[in-house]
Write an enzyme that holds these catalytic residues in place. Structure first.
Site, PDB file in Angstrom:
ATOM      1  CE  LYS A 154      55.792 -15.035 105.869  1.00  0.00           C
ATOM      2  NZ  LYS A 154      54.818 -14.380 106.605  1.00  0.00           N
ATOM      3  CG  PHE A 185      46.021 -10.212 105.858  1.00  0.00           C
ATOM      4  CD1 PHE A 185      46.620 -11.378 105.235  1.00  0.00           C
ATOM      5  CD2 PHE A 185      45.193 -10.471 106.791  1.00  0.00           C
ATOM      6  CE1 PHE A 185      46.274 -12.648 105.498  1.00  0.00           C
ATOM      7  CE2 PHE A 185      44.730 -11.755 107.307  1.00  0.00           C
ATOM      8  CZ  PHE A 185      45.409 -12.821 106.748  1.00  0.00           C
ATOM      9  NE  ARG A 206      51.795 -21.513 114.863  1.00  0.00           N
ATOM     10  CZ  ARG A 206      51.470 -20.661 113.620  1.00  0.00           C
ATOM     11  NH1 ARG A 206      52.103 -21.026 112.575  1.00  0.00           N
ATOM     12  NH2 ARG A 206      51.139 -19.485 113.854  1.00  0.00           N
ATOM     13  CB  THR A 230      51.843 -13.170 113.377  1.00  0.00           C
ATOM     14  OG1 THR A 230      51.372 -14.352 113.478  1.00  0.00           O
ATOM     15  CG2 THR A 230      51.584 -12.330 112.107  1.00  0.00           C
ATOM     16  NE  ARG A 260      56.524 -14.734 112.052  1.00  0.00           N
ATOM     17  CZ  ARG A 260      55.495 -15.566 111.952  1.00  0.00           C
ATOM     18  NH1 ARG A 260      55.091 -15.721 113.181  1.00  0.00           N
ATOM     19  NH2 ARG A 260      55.371 -15.923 110.889  1.00  0.00           N
ATOM     20  CG  ASN A 272      55.856 -12.495 109.575  1.00  0.00           C
ATOM     21  OD1 ASN A 272      55.907 -12.864 108.084  1.00  0.00           O
ATOM     22  ND2 ASN A 272      54.644 -12.545 110.062  1.00  0.00           N
ATOM     23  CG  HIS A 304      54.159 -20.052 106.280  1.00  0.00           C
ATOM     24  ND1 HIS A 304      52.864 -19.696 106.447  1.00  0.00           N
ATOM     25  CD2 HIS A 304      53.931 -21.157 106.029  1.00  0.00           C
ATOM     26  CE1 HIS A 304      52.032 -20.681 106.352  1.00  0.00           C
ATOM     27  NE2 HIS A 304      52.671 -21.662 106.158  1.00  0.00           N
TER      28      HIS A 304
END
Length: 141
Positions: free
Chosen positions: A11, A59, A87, A93, A104, A114, A117
């Site tokens: 991100k 959100f 993951r 998250t 993260r 964060n 994705h």
């Protein structure tokens, strides 16, 4: 064990921190191959389309605004149990709840910014990979 593909997005916050290489090293150390990759700056329409599943969530607007705030690095990852493995690498998250050593925990600032994705299931991964890499732009090795 099945060889799967999953989508990963680094991100805008993590791209701005210049940690793409460090994140890629974690994918590779976990046995995930990067089989397609590109840097893009999402348009509002692209971000809204990609995250359409969250359209009714409170959100949604903040997520879209964040995802168009700067360039992102998008990659398709391939390997055994790629969805779950990615993951696990990402962590929770909310980076405050992410296990130490996860992407993260190490690189994210907040639940919004964060860092990454990742597809949440094999079925979702197919749709998400096709969104960014249509046709034959994926190279298994």
């Amino acid at each position: 064990m099945a060889i799967e593909r999953t989508l990963s997005i680094i991100k805008p916050d993590a791209v701005a921190k210049n940690v793409i290489g460090q994140i890629y090293a974690r994918f590779e150390a976990a046995g995930l191959k990067i089989v397609a990759a590109r840097m893009i700056h999402l348009s509002r329409a692209e971000a809204e389309q990609f995250y359409a599943v969250h359209k009714e969530r409170p959100f949604f607007k903040d997520l879209v605004d964040f995802m168009i705030s700067g360039p992102v690095m998008v990659q398709a990852l391939e390997g055994e149990n790629a969805v779950l493995k990615n993951r696990e690498l990402m962590g929770a998250t909310d980076p405050k709840k992410a296990a130490p050593g996860t992407i993260r925990a190490d690189f994210a600032d907040s639940i919004d910014a964060n860092a990454v994705h990742g597809s949440d299931a094999a079925e979702t991964a197919q749709v998400e990979v096709a969104f960014f890499f249509p046709g034959l732009n994926i190279y298994s090795r």
